[in-house]
Structure formats: C-alpha cells, structure tokens
Design an enzyme around this catalytic site. Structure first.
Site, PDB file in Angstrom:
ATOM      1  N   GLN A 191       0.832  -1.203   0.000  1.00 15.53           N
ATOM      2  CA  GLN A 191       0.000   0.000   0.000  1.00 15.53           C
ATOM      3  C   GLN A 191       0.868   1.254   0.000  1.00 15.53           C
ATOM      4  O   GLN A 191       0.356   2.357  -0.090  1.00 15.53           O
ATOM      5  CB  GLN A 191      -0.904   0.024   1.251  1.00 15.53           C
ATOM      6  CG  GLN A 191      -1.989  -1.024   1.264  1.00 15.53           C
ATOM      7  CD  GLN A 191      -2.731  -1.092   2.585  1.00 15.53           C
ATOM      8  OE1 GLN A 191      -2.707  -2.110   3.257  1.00 15.53           O
ATOM      9  NE2 GLN A 191      -3.396  -0.016   2.985  1.00 15.53           N
ATOM     10  N   PHE A 222      -6.083  -3.940   3.251  1.00 14.47           N
ATOM     11  CA  PHE A 222      -6.825  -3.715   4.498  1.00 14.47           C
ATOM     12  C   PHE A 222      -5.955  -3.141   5.602  1.00 14.47           C
ATOM     13  O   PHE A 222      -6.275  -3.295   6.786  1.00 14.47           O
ATOM     14  CB  PHE A 222      -7.518  -5.013   4.964  1.00 14.47           C
ATOM     15  CG  PHE A 222      -8.391  -5.632   3.908  1.00 14.47           C
ATOM     16  CD1 PHE A 222      -9.551  -5.001   3.492  1.00 14.47           C
ATOM     17  CD2 PHE A 222      -8.044  -6.831   3.287  1.00 14.47           C
ATOM     18  CE1 PHE A 222     -10.359  -5.544   2.498  1.00 14.47           C
ATOM     19  CE2 PHE A 222      -8.832  -7.381   2.293  1.00 14.47           C
ATOM     20  CZ  PHE A 222      -9.994  -6.733   1.901  1.00 14.47           C
ATOM     21  N   GLU A 226       0.207  -1.649   4.588  1.00 22.53           N
ATOM     22  CA  GLU A 226       0.576  -0.235   4.672  1.00 22.53           C
ATOM     23  C   GLU A 226       2.048  -0.126   5.052  1.00 22.53           C
ATOM     24  O   GLU A 226       2.787   0.687   4.509  1.00 22.53           O
ATOM     25  CB  GLU A 226      -0.296   0.502   5.697  1.00 22.53           C
ATOM     26  CG  GLU A 226       0.122   1.961   5.860  1.00 22.53           C
ATOM     27  CD  GLU A 226      -0.830   2.806   6.716  1.00 22.53           C
ATOM     28  OE1 GLU A 226      -1.982   2.395   6.932  1.00 22.53           O
ATOM     29  OE2 GLU A 226      -0.414   3.881   7.157  1.00 22.53           O
ATOM     30  N   ARG A 304      -5.455   7.302  16.961  1.00 18.55           N
ATOM     31  CA  ARG A 304      -6.813   7.327  16.406  1.00 18.55           C
ATOM     32  C   ARG A 304      -7.811   6.700  17.385  1.00 18.55           C
ATOM     33  O   ARG A 304      -8.972   7.103  17.444  1.00 18.55           O
ATOM     34  CB  ARG A 304      -6.873   6.644  15.042  1.00 18.55           C
ATOM     35  CG  ARG A 304      -8.115   7.006  14.254  1.00 18.55           C
ATOM     36  CD  ARG A 304      -8.129   6.398  12.857  1.00 18.55           C
ATOM     37  NE  ARG A 304      -7.509   7.240  11.854  1.00 18.55           N
ATOM     38  CZ  ARG A 304      -8.143   8.190  11.160  1.00 18.55           C
ATOM     39  NH1 ARG A 304      -9.436   8.430  11.384  1.00 18.55           N
ATOM     40  NH2 ARG A 304      -7.514   8.902  10.264  1.00 18.55           N
ATOM     41  N   ARG A 336      -8.124  -1.598   8.703  1.00 19.96           N
ATOM     42  CA  ARG A 336      -9.388  -0.886   8.473  1.00 19.96           C
ATOM     43  C   ARG A 336      -9.987  -0.288   9.758  1.00 19.96           C
ATOM     44  O   ARG A 336     -10.483  -1.020  10.623  1.00 19.96           O
ATOM     45  CB  ARG A 336     -10.378  -1.842   7.825  1.00 19.96           C
ATOM     46  CG  ARG A 336     -11.391  -1.174   6.919  1.00 19.96           C
ATOM     47  CD  ARG A 336     -12.129  -2.212   6.127  1.00 19.96           C
ATOM     48  NE  ARG A 336     -12.845  -1.632   4.990  1.00 19.96           N
ATOM     49  CZ  ARG A 336     -13.355  -2.348   4.005  1.00 19.96           C
ATOM     50  NH1 ARG A 336     -13.251  -3.645   4.006  1.00 19.96           N
ATOM     51  NH2 ARG A 336     -13.990  -1.762   3.014  1.00 19.96           N
ATOM     52  N   THR A 434      -3.814  11.200  10.490  1.00 17.30           N
ATOM     53  CA  THR A 434      -3.561  12.000  11.683  1.00 17.30           C
ATOM     54  C   THR A 434      -2.125  12.519  11.696  1.00 17.30           C
ATOM     55  O   THR A 434      -1.814  13.466  12.398  1.00 17.30           O
ATOM     56  CB  THR A 434      -3.843  11.172  12.947  1.00 17.30           C
ATOM     57  OG1 THR A 434      -3.079   9.968  12.873  1.00 17.30           O
ATOM     58  CG2 THR A 434      -5.314  10.821  13.017  1.00 17.30           C
ATOM     59  N   GLU A 706     -13.123   2.953   5.226  1.00 13.31           N
ATOM     60  CA  GLU A 706     -13.077   2.378   6.570  1.00 13.31           C
ATOM     61  C   GLU A 706     -14.357   2.527   7.400  1.00 13.31           C
ATOM     62  O   GLU A 706     -14.706   1.611   8.146  1.00 13.31           O
ATOM     63  CB  GLU A 706     -11.918   2.998   7.363  1.00 13.31           C
ATOM     64  CG  GLU A 706     -10.554   2.621   6.848  1.00 13.31           C
ATOM     65  CD  GLU A 706      -9.484   3.511   7.453  1.00 13.31           C
ATOM     66  OE1 GLU A 706      -9.394   4.680   7.042  1.00 13.31           O
ATOM     67  OE2 GLU A 706      -8.742   3.049   8.328  1.00 13.31           O
TER      68      GLU A 706
END
Ligand code: MTE
Ligand code: HPA
Ligand code: MOS
Length: 761
Positions: A191, A222, A226, A304, A336, A434, A706
């Site tokens: 990703q 998902f 990342e 988060r 996700r 963020t 998400e």
C-alpha cells in the site's frame, strides 16, 4: 460505471505481483522464522542449508549491506532478528534457491539455538511491567473526577478485544529485478510504494533514484500492507542485488499469518456516569493496546483510538489513558479503522452496561447523546456540517427501530429455545491521516494524440476501486466517456513521495490532485477550441465527447480537439498536486484540527441465537450512510458491504488463539474462521444520504473505505442482548469476539445445564 477491473477479476485475467511471467533465472526466497516467541539467539546454523541442492544464498542480519534496522515511525526493527527473537515467525534468515520447493527443503536444514526468555502476550501484564513503547499518555477534557457524584448512575467495566488477521486473498509477496548501473526494479504488493522504495534504498545503501517500485494492484491490503510489505521487498532486493538475479518472495498463508502483524487487540477499563434522563456526563477509559514486539504503526493507531474514543457522542467530561504495550507477538499494524473501532467498542460496552443498570434500551441512551454542530471534540476540533442526527433519524424511521424492538420483544416472549437481539451503531469517523504531512496527493494525466487518456496517481488499487474512481473523475472533468481513460500502475518513477494508500483518503487526495491536473490541461484545450470555434475559452464546455460553445453542441469532437491542441503545441499532460488546507494536530495541544471532515452513519443489526447450541444467525443489517455525493455507486456499495462484513467478522467468528508461550494456534483457514456469504445476512440494506454533497471531497464525494467497518460492532451487542433475553448474565468483562462457543458458555453455567435465572428482559 462499475469497477474497472470487474471483468478481468471474474475471468481470472487480472495480473497480480507474481502473475506476470517470471523472468528467466528468477530465484525464490523463503524465510526461516523463529520457532519460539521470545529468546536470546545463541547460534544460527545455516551452513547445512547453504550446501543443499539449488541454494544460491542464505542471508541474515550480518548480510544487510546498508541500514539494518527499519521502521515506519521509529526505527526499531532489525530486518532479520538480531540478538533476540521477539515473536514466533520473526525472520532469522532467508534462503534463496532455484525453486520454492528446493528453498523449502533447505529450510529444514536450518536450525537455531535460542535460549528462551519470558513471554508476554497480555498488554495489561506488559503495562504492569513497564514495557511500553512510549510514555503512557492521558488526554483530558473537563474533569471527570468532579462529576461522578453528580451522576445518577456510575458504571464500570472491562473489555477484552481480540485482534484480527487481514486475510487478504493475496498474501505478502514481491519481486525484485536488478537492472543496469546498480539500479533495481521492484514489483511489490504494498500500500506504500514510496516506503518500499525508501527502505530498499536504505538497506542497500543506495540513493532512492536507483530504486523503482511498481504496483499494479493488490489482492487486498486492508492496512496489512501499509507498512508490512516493506520487509519482504527489502529482503528480496538484498538478494537480487547480491546475486544479480531476479528474486521473488511469496509467503504462504501460514507464514503470512504467523509472521505479520494484525489488528491490535486491546484491553480496556471504563467508567461512565449518566443522569437519570440518559445524558452521559463523564467517560473515563483506559486503553491498553497490545502493540506487539516493535512499534510499526502502533502509535498512530493508538492516537486514532484516542480521537475516536467518544465516537459520535457529545460528552462534557472525558479522560482517556492510552498505553502502547509491548508483547511478544508480531508487531501489530494498520487494519481498516486504524484503532477507531477499538476506541468506539469501549464506549459501546459502557452504554450497553449502563442500559442494563438503568433498565432502558441502549439506543435510548445513544440517541440522547449524539453530537451536533458546534460541539467540540476532546481534541479541540469543532463539529461542522454534522450529519449524525440525520443518519440516525433516517435509519430510525426507514428501519423502524421502535417496530424492531416490539417485534424482537414479542418473539422473545413467545420463544424459549431461540432468542433475538438487535443493536444500533452510530458511527462518526474522521477523514485525514492523523500524521498531517501525509495528507498530500499527486496525479499525472496524459492526453495522447488519439484522444485516449491515461492517469497515474499515488493511489494503490487494492480492490477498493481507486483506479475506477480516478477514471470516473478524469472522464467527468473532460466530459468524455470512461472508455477513453485508463488508470496506470502506481510507480515511484512517475510519482514521487507517495503517501500510503490508507486512512480512506486515497481517492480524496489523489482524486483532487487529478482534478487539478485535468484543470491545467483544460485551460489549453479550451483556448484552442475557442480559437477554432470563434468564442471565448470560458464559453467552451465538453460533454459526451463533443465540444460545446455557449452550451450548444458543435462539430468539434474530443478527438479532433486533442489533435488540434497537439498541433498548436499546447500542453496535453500535467501533474496535479493536492493537499487539504487547515489541518493541524499536535497531541500536546488542546486545539487541534486533525480531520478534513467526518463521515457519519447509523446501522441496525438483528440476530437470532439458538440457545441450545450457542450458534446464531445474523438476520439483517440495515444502515444509512453518508457518502457525500459518491463517485461510483456500485463501488461505494461494495465498500460499505465489505467493511460491514469485515466488522461483523471481527466481533463474531474471527478468533486469534495463542498459547501462553505466544504461539499462534489459529494460523490457517482451517482454524481461523472468517465470515462467508452464508454467514452474512441475506437482508443487507444500504441507504445513502441524498443531497449530501461534501465540499471537501472530489466531485462532492466522501471517503468510504473504513467507516462502514464499525457498523459491525452492532452484531456483538445484538448477540449479547439475545443472550440476555435467555438469561440476564451481564459479564464483568466484555469479551470479543462473540464466537458460538462463547455464546454457549454464557448461556449456561459450566456445571449445570439449566439457565441460572429465568428470562428477565
Ligand atoms: N477494500 C478492498 N476491496 N480491499 C482493501 O484492501 N482496504 C481498506 C478499504 N477498503 C481495502 C478496501 C482500507 S484499510 C482502507 S484505508 C481503504 O480501503 C483504502 O482505500 P481508500 O483510501 O481508497 O478508501
Ligand atoms: N490512518 C491510516 N494510516 C495512517 C494514519 C491514519 O490516520 N496515520 C498514519 N498512517
Ligand atoms: Mo487502512 S487501515 O488506513 O490501510
């Protein structure tokens, strides 16, 4: 329009990383992972493997030519285990052989002397021992301590939330090809191609311009790719450069499940205070994140969790403790929702418990506390363009919450062996990374002389449809049919410094960048058209492949206009850049604006529990979702249904079982159960808000990747309430997932087959 890959997918012709015909001479890397979860490495025995048939090289920590320690946020992770192994599967070495089979044979000849060290799998234990990845943070709004005595009800509890395997169909893989002049080309299922580029350059000790990373599509990411696709790409690159031959690594399912991080399990303590009329005055929560062995993305995930700890509710006094606790599991990572689901689950647990104590329905409490414009979140951002109440009201009316309650109550009153339950889940999810600097997108639009167009952006196609969205955006910007437009692979030589495709923001960031690129090309196109048609550029529009002057169709087609523009020596390609304005976030400050906007929605889920066997059916899931204007209906719908399914899976069937010494017991699809088509409700109804344009999104759209995941949380509380209808047995600790085994155990006492109390709800 539909997903641009749909035909390729259903005919099996879409190409993934290792589907492209392998180059001649390609070698295969297989990984020797630690057999235990924690220990001191005494000696590695790889010389036996080195001598085996077909083996061309064995690589360990010592063989890394450049930077040996990597990490997305903090550099704390040796690419191969060094001194200590920190989790089962922790890569100790890589064998590179002429075939996967020969490599796996050689794997059996690898051995390691590892002196076992104590293993921690519980974050509470790690916290008690002070093994945290950063100083534990406490966020406060108001003063919770001052209000408990003014509350009519104060309820406390604990939560034990499990992790979740990403279970992408395509496991982690990559292919690295050495090319001339010390350069390397890498195909990676990632990703984040720029992260792969950066870390390959670092581990090889070469500048980034020698590394080209190309990604056509992923068979799902998902969040799992990342950050954690990087490791395998670095390993393949090291061997490819050393041996000057292409090297491919493909993890099998068991390896992928053992060696890669997952959704973070959390343990939580909560205390909630309410007035008699259902207002939540104070919420105090402690999040003990099971971060795994290294930092990876745990800190932004935890952030988060903090930001979404109050979900869609207006609460005057809030206190949130956030601890990132090191355990001997693979480093847990993005998944996700990125910590949001865990933040929201704790508060839903508190509301559920409060509803029992107060003798009311949870949705009565939920509905009395929804946020609205002007409310200031605990992180300082003020709510604007709020659609929380709107989705709630539309859902409540369209799906008749009152009627559901009556129907479920009457079913339960007249059935002994089966009980129904339902739950409502409101969701408010913030859109933006963020880490503010990541909120940037780039796009390269090429218009060729035959009128066909190609678009390349930083967005990675992982099934979510970003390529289709880019095509739709170009086609609408130019006023031409989608068949003229193609979306290319994502490539670090065409787009630099790509943010990961994550945070649901890929279409927003890269779509707006694409709009900017199209606008630049349109300036030239309109000038040329105006000259030819005898008008002003601002009087030119293009609709359905035809150039219009003052709103009237002319004889000038898109193809002719493009050719004329080329002959006029006017630019037909452009690079667009986009970053949303006004974002800032610094956790040490009270006033923050981390999110470009929020997305909203409300879902109701109904279940039936078989109280003899403990298994259950999810009967229906109905929801109202705020999508802005949306880009492609079918793609958006796929995202909503897919997110919902994954969310339901997280809280119901998907159970990661570990032994006390940190070995993953559910490491294949025979022992790890994900929801399938049969398990999911036949009755899924998704309604999108009408007339809900979002000025912050491309073409008025809102991010969709998400937020729908969190609707799945309703399944958990629906099942719990069905159990309560059989036997009111509010657990001291709320444990997720609610597997059928767990349901059965809570329906009956261990040593008795009789329900302890008669049905009381
Ligand atoms: N949908 C599919 N089919 N495959 C995926 O891997 N990833 C999810 C979501 N939907 C994913 C998916 C996650 S974790 C995110 S952050 C977003 O898609 C990323 O894509 P977007 O930013 O384009 O929404
Ligand atoms: N979401 C997803 N991925 C991220 C984020 C985020 O907020 N921040 C950094 N990586
Ligand atoms: Mo998604 S967890 O932001 O890749």
């Amino acid at each position: 329009m539909r997903h641009c890959d749909s035909e390729l997918h259903v005919t099996g012709l879409s190409e993934y990383t290792d589907d492209v015909a392998p180059p001649e001479e390609m070698l295969h890397g297989v990984i020797f992972g630690s057999p235990i979860a924690h220990g001191k490495i005494q000696k590695l025995y790889t010389s036996g493997a080195e001598k085996m048939e077909g083996v061309r090289g064995v690589y360990t920590f010592e063989d890394i030519p450049g930077t040996k320690i990597i990490g997305a946020v903090i550099q704390d992770e040796p690419l191969f285990a060094h001194v200590e192994v920190m989790y089962e599967g922790h890569p100790l070495a890589m064998i590179v052989a002429e075939s996967v089979e020969l490599g796996r044979k050689a794997l059996k000849a690898c051995k390691a002397d590892i002196e076992p060290l104590p293993v921690t799998v519980c974050p509470r234990k790690a916290f008690e021992e002070g093994d945290v990845l950063q100083e534990t943070r406490v966020f406060e709004k108001g003063d919770v301590e001052s209000v408990w005595e003014h509350c009519d009800h104060v309820i406390e509890g604990k939560v034990d939330l499990a992790g979740q395997d990403h279970l992408y169909l395509e496991t982690n893989r990559c292919r690295a090809l050495p090319i001339e002049d010390g350069q390397i080309k890498v195909f990676s299922s990632t990703q984040s191609p720029s992260a792969v580029q950066k870390w390959i350059a670092a581990v090889l000790g070469v500048p980034m311009h020698k590394v080209e990373v190309d990604v056509k599509r992923l068979g799902g990411g998902f969040g799992g790719k990342e950050d954690q696709a990087t490791h395998w790409a670095c390993m393949a690159a090291i061997a490819a450069m050393d041996l000057q031959r292409p090297v491919q690594i493909v993890l099998n399912r068991v390896e992928d499940m053992k060696m890669t991080g997952k959704r973070h399990p959390y343990k939580q303590d909560f205390k909630v205070g309410l007035t008699q009329d259902g207002k939540i005055l104070a919420f105090d929560v402690a999040h003990y994140q099971n971060s795994g062995a290294f930092v990876d993305l745990s800190l932004p995930v935890l952030e988060r969790t903090v930001l979404h700890a109050t979900n869609a509710y207006a609460i005057p006094h809030v206190k949130i403790l956030a601890a990132a606790c090191r355990t001997h599991l693979p480093p847990n990572t993005a998944y996700r929702g990125f910590g949001g689901p865990q933040g929201m689950f704790a508060l839903e647990s508190a509301i559920y418990k409060a509803s029992i104590v107060m003798g009311v329905a949870p949705e009565w409490i939920q509905s009395r506390n929804l946020i609205s414009n002007g409310y200031r979140f605990h992180y300082g951002q003020e709510v604007s363009a709020c659609r929380m109440q709107r989705t709630w009201d539309e859902a409540s009316e369209a799906f008749d919450f009152e009627g559901v309650k009556k129907r479920v109550d009457s079913f339960n009153a007249s059935n002994r062996g089966k009980k129904k339950g339902y739950a409502v889940m409101p969701v408010c999810f913030g859109i933006s990374f963020t880490k503010t600097f990541l909120n940037q997108g780039s796009s390269l639009v090429h218009v060729y002389t035959d009128g066909s167009v190609s678009v390349t952006t930083g967005g990675i196609e992982m099934g979510q449809g970003v390529s289709s969205n880019m095509i739709a955006i170009v086609s609408r910007m130019f006023g031409i049919s989608e068949k003229h437009v193609r979306c290319n692979s994502t490539n670090t030589s065409r787009i630099a410094n790509i943010s990961p495709s994550a945070a649901s923001a890929t279409s927003d960031l890269n779509g707006n960048a694409t709009i900017n690129a199209c606008k630049e090309i349109l300036v030239g196109l309109k000038e040329v058209a105006a000259k030819e048609l005898g008008g002003k550029p601002e009087e030119i529009t293009i609709e359905d492949d035809i150039v219009h002057l003052k709103g009237f169709a002319t004889d000038l087609t898109w193809e002719k206009l493009v050719l004329n523009t080329y002959f006029s020596r006017v630019q037909l390609m452009a690079h667009g850049f986009y970053t949303p304005s006004g974002l800032h976030y610094d956790y040490t400050k009270k006033e923050n604006h981390p999110f470009h906007y929020h997305t909203y929605g409300t879902c109701i889920i109904e279940v039936t529990v078989d109280c003899l066997r403990g298994n259950y059916t999810i009967d229906l899931a109905r929801l109202v979702h705020d999508l802005g204007r949306g880009i492609i209906r079918s793609v958006d719908l796929g995202q909503v249904e897919g997110g919902l399914a994954q969310g339901i899976g997280w809280v119901t069937l998907e159970e990661l079982a570990y032994s006390d010494d940190g070995l993953l017991l559910s490491h294949s699809l025979s022992t790890y159960k994900a929801p399938d088509g049969d398990f999911l409700p036949n009755d899924i109804e998704v309604r999108f808000l009408e007339n809900a344009d979002n000025p912050g999104g491309p073409l008025g759209s809102k991010a969709v990747g998400e937020p729908p995941f969190m609707y799945g949380i309703a399944a958990y509380f629906a099942i719990q309430r069905a159990i309560d209808a059989f036997r009111l047995n509010v657990p001291d600790e709320i444990v997720s997932p609610m597997t059928p085994e767990r349901v059965l155990l809570s329906l009956y006492d261990k040593d008795s087959v009789k329900p302890k109390q008669p049905s009381s709800v």
